[in-house]
Design a protein around this motif. Sequence first.
Motif, PDB file in Angstrom:
ATOM      1  N   SER A 269      -6.375   6.134   3.981  1.00  0.00           N
ATOM      2  CA  SER A 269      -6.248   5.994   4.522  1.00  0.00           C
ATOM      3  C   SER A 269      -6.157   6.136   6.216  1.00  0.00           C
ATOM      4  O   SER A 269      -5.065   6.516   7.248  1.00  0.00           O
TER       5      SER A 269
ATOM      6  N   SER B 225       9.079   4.976  11.711  1.00  0.00           N
ATOM      7  CA  SER B 225       7.820   5.092  10.900  1.00  0.00           C
ATOM      8  C   SER B 225       6.627   5.242  10.991  1.00  0.00           C
ATOM      9  O   SER B 225       6.146   6.250  10.629  1.00  0.00           O
TER      10      SER B 225
ATOM     11  N   SER C  51      11.656  13.720  -4.317  1.00  0.00           N
ATOM     12  CA  SER C  51      10.797  12.308  -4.713  1.00  0.00           C
ATOM     13  C   SER C  51       9.469  12.804  -6.098  1.00  0.00           C
ATOM     14  O   SER C  51       8.708  14.039  -5.179  1.00  0.00           O
TER      15      SER C  51
ATOM     16  N   SER D 282       6.424  11.187  -5.239  1.00  0.00           N
ATOM     17  CA  SER D 282       5.711  10.078  -4.136  1.00  0.00           C
ATOM     18  C   SER D 282       4.928  11.308  -3.481  1.00  0.00           C
ATOM     19  O   SER D 282       5.153  12.402  -3.213  1.00  0.00           O
TER      20      SER D 282
ATOM     21  N   ASP E 102       1.272   8.691  -1.146  1.00  0.00           N
ATOM     22  CA  ASP E 102       2.170   7.552  -1.253  1.00  0.00           C
ATOM     23  C   ASP E 102       2.680   7.405   0.092  1.00  0.00           C
ATOM     24  O   ASP E 102       3.401   6.562   0.623  1.00  0.00           O
ATOM     25  N   ARG E 103       3.686   8.338   0.368  1.00  0.00           N
ATOM     26  CA  ARG E 103       4.218   8.877   1.367  1.00  0.00           C
ATOM     27  C   ARG E 103       3.570   7.679   3.216  1.00  0.00           C
ATOM     28  O   ARG E 103       4.495   7.279   3.430  1.00  0.00           O
TER      29      ARG E 103
ATOM     30  N   ASN F 299       1.146   5.995   3.202  1.00  0.00           N
ATOM     31  CA  ASN F 299       0.934   4.847   3.891  1.00  0.00           C
ATOM     32  C   ASN F 299       2.567   4.068   2.894  1.00  0.00           C
ATOM     33  O   ASN F 299       1.917   2.729   3.901  1.00  0.00           O
ATOM     34  N   ASP F 300       3.162   4.373   2.658  1.00  0.00           N
ATOM     35  CA  ASP F 300       4.608   3.440   2.535  1.00  0.00           C
ATOM     36  C   ASP F 300       5.441   3.368   4.027  1.00  0.00           C
ATOM     37  O   ASP F 300       5.324   2.030   4.540  1.00  0.00           O
ATOM     38  N   GLU F 301       4.879   4.261   4.473  1.00  0.00           N
ATOM     39  CA  GLU F 301       5.327   4.427   5.984  1.00  0.00           C
ATOM     40  C   GLU F 301       4.579   3.396   7.094  1.00  0.00           C
ATOM     41  O   GLU F 301       5.088   2.636   7.778  1.00  0.00           O
TER      42      GLU F 301
ATOM     43  N   THR G 203       3.119   0.729   5.799  1.00  0.00           N
ATOM     44  CA  THR G 203       3.796  -0.571   4.893  1.00  0.00           C
ATOM     45  C   THR G 203       4.618  -0.893   5.927  1.00  0.00           C
ATOM     46  O   THR G 203       5.137  -2.937   5.924  1.00  0.00           O
ATOM     47  N   VAL G 204       5.878  -0.096   6.209  1.00  0.00           N
ATOM     48  CA  VAL G 204       6.769  -0.248   6.957  1.00  0.00           C
ATOM     49  C   VAL G 204       6.156  -0.794   8.741  1.00  0.00           C
ATOM     50  O   VAL G 204       6.766  -1.758   9.125  1.00  0.00           O
TER      51      VAL G 204
END
Length: 403
Positions: free
Chosen positions: A42, A73, A99, A101, A105-106, A108-110, A112-113
């Motif tokens: 990360s 994001s 959540s 997550s 996790d959160r 990495n999700d952002e 990815t966006v």
Amino acid sequence: MNPLRKVAMLAVCAALLSACQSTSEPQSATVEINAENAYQNSIQRHNSWQKKLQGIEFLEIYSPEKFALMQSSWTKADGIYKELVNNPDLALKSYSLFSSSTYLDRFNDEITVVETQMKALERLKEEADEVLAPAMAQMQYLDSLDAKKYYRSEYTRIGRLYARLFNYIDRDDVSQARSKQDEYLERAHSLEVKTVKKIYIAPLETQLDQHRRNDVRYYAPRSYNRVEIRIESGKATIDATPRDFTAIEVAVKEIEFELAHAAHIALEVNTMRDLSKDQHEDYILEIENKLLRISKALNDQDLRDQPIRTQATWITSNVKSARLQYVAKTSLKTNEVSQRATALEALVNQQQAEIEALKLQLADKVTPSLDVPVELDTQPITASADVDLQDNESSDDSEFDIQ
């Protein structure tokens, strides 16, 4: 030491100590190591995207929505990253009550966006740069003229139309983008012409208006009218070729000349109007003295026994004659130099030909007998020798003629 690396090392040490204290928990140590790897990954993603997102404002035009989502994001991901730096224990904890997550996790999700939107923007840029190349070049040219400074409202309206072209590409409506591009180019060209006129012609129109307020139009109406004609001609030049700045500069100089001339004529007329009858002779004599100085300088003539108009005509004729003589003299000198160069070149060529002929004679010559020795003068013929010979022959001929 980097604080993030220090945190990572502490986490690893904690995991190892925990493993040493209890051999019955090997699975816990594995979880800690996996968490550490995810944490380090990360950190690398954050640093990489932090560099990629520098100076990307130019991408906004291709899709403001995708660009805004990407920025949003990234802001969230960067905020989570800063929380993790301040408190690494949050890495595996739940990000919110609603959540499952974790913070990692959160994060990495952002990211990815961010990555997804960046790819979409780059794809749109590639297509739009091809389809809308004429519009982009025209907009760049308007900006180089600083059209916004001169016509802010119109520039803003055209800017909206320009942005809509990219919106059509974003919606995958290329045909509409091409159609609207033609409308944009027409309006942008009109603004370009207006801006060039504003830069080059408007200041001259301001000077003409100042002349009008100074009564130049009243005292010198014909000269004033010539300025107006030149200004209209300059505008026509810009309408026809708004990017031919050589022609535009010529038109501007012509207008400036007529402006100065009109002001001068108006001043002279005004001066004459203010003169009393007793001063008229002095005024005319002053003009005549100026003509006298010119005629004296040309050919030392005094033409004051002739009417002023005749004096001016004769002076003009003498000036033209002097110019023609100068041009003829200059041309004659040029021709003489050219003729001399041609003659010299011919002489050199002749010399080379004679040398080659002598070489051939030497090559083809049969061996001479002892009784008849053959002597060949192999000295090259020089230009000076030929010239001396010609001079001597001329001298001889002259002597015979005299006798």
